[in-house]
Motif scaffolding. Sequence first.
Motif, PDB file in Angstrom:
ATOM      1  N   ASP A   1      -0.405  11.639   2.120  1.00  0.00           N
ATOM      2  CA  ASP A   1      -0.831  10.366   1.784  1.00  0.00           C
ATOM      3  C   ASP A   1      -0.573   9.260   2.907  1.00  0.00           C
TER       4      ASP A   1
ATOM      5  N   VAL B   1       1.040   4.105  -2.857  1.00  0.00           N
ATOM      6  CA  VAL B   1       0.781   5.547  -2.572  1.00  0.00           C
ATOM      7  C   VAL B   1       1.810   6.335  -3.433  1.00  0.00           C
TER       8      VAL B   1
ATOM      9  N   GLU C   1       0.799  -1.143  -0.062  1.00  0.00           N
ATOM     10  CA  GLU C   1       0.034  -0.029  -0.144  1.00  0.00           C
ATOM     11  C   GLU C   1       0.906   1.156   0.002  1.00  0.00           C
ATOM     12  N   VAL C   2       1.915   1.288   0.819  1.00  0.00           N
ATOM     13  CA  VAL C   2       3.014   2.296   0.843  1.00  0.00           C
ATOM     14  C   VAL C   2       3.408   2.693  -0.488  1.00  0.00           C
TER      15      VAL C   2
ATOM     16  N   LEU D   1      -3.213   7.124   5.838  1.00  0.00           N
ATOM     17  CA  LEU D   1      -3.082   5.460   5.588  1.00  0.00           C
ATOM     18  C   LEU D   1      -4.082   5.079   7.019  1.00  0.00           C
ATOM     19  N   SER D   2      -4.825   4.117   6.823  1.00  0.00           N
ATOM     20  CA  SER D   2      -5.593   3.423   7.854  1.00  0.00           C
ATOM     21  C   SER D   2      -4.538   2.813   9.229  1.00  0.00           C
TER      22      SER D   2
END
Length: 216
Positions: A154, A110, A106-107, A158-159
């Motif tokens: 961003d 992004v 996910e990183v 993140l969650s």
Amino acid sequence: MTLDELRQLDPKDIGNWPLPVQLGSLVIIISLVLGLGYWQVWSGQLDDLEVGRTDEAKLKETFLDKKGKAVNLDAYKQQLYEIEQSFGAMLKQLPKKSEIDALLTEVNQVGLGRGLQFILFKPGPEIKTTEMAELPVEVRVGGSYHDFAAFASDIAQLSRIVTLNDIEVKVPEDEKERKEYGFVLSAIAKTYRYLEPEEALAVKKAAAEKNKDKKK
């Protein structure tokens, strides 16, 4: 009365001494008794009294402190409850071991979504404490200042918890990288995960053994 007359007084016949001499002798005797009594008895008692006063002041201060805490006990309980709730919410933001790979992906996504070009994305060894594990990732990306700022924003949204540390932005020394990227951002991205029960137990045992060895 002259000095010669005082010398002629008979110590065995005090009753016949002149009244002023009798009174003076009485004053001297009383002064000696009082001085001796103060030295032998009262001075120690006065010291004890001063110590008692000091202890009394400390006890009053302790009493007032405990009284204040007792009065505010409900507020402290509510505060502790809120802290526990906040800590629980933070723990939920820590990925499990099985979720780390997805988080790293996910990183990466992004950064790519902001048009950055990854030059380096290198996860390092985990650093474990008794409650959580820290995973540092060495990151090096090329792009513009605007893209770097958007990337950092961003990451913060993140969650899961991911932080950027040791950030450095500069023009690459390598001419090829300079032409290709313009600017390069280097940083250590850190994410954290909650330890599984068996992992936490192993870390605590290792820490206990280490402390035991130090005491030897």
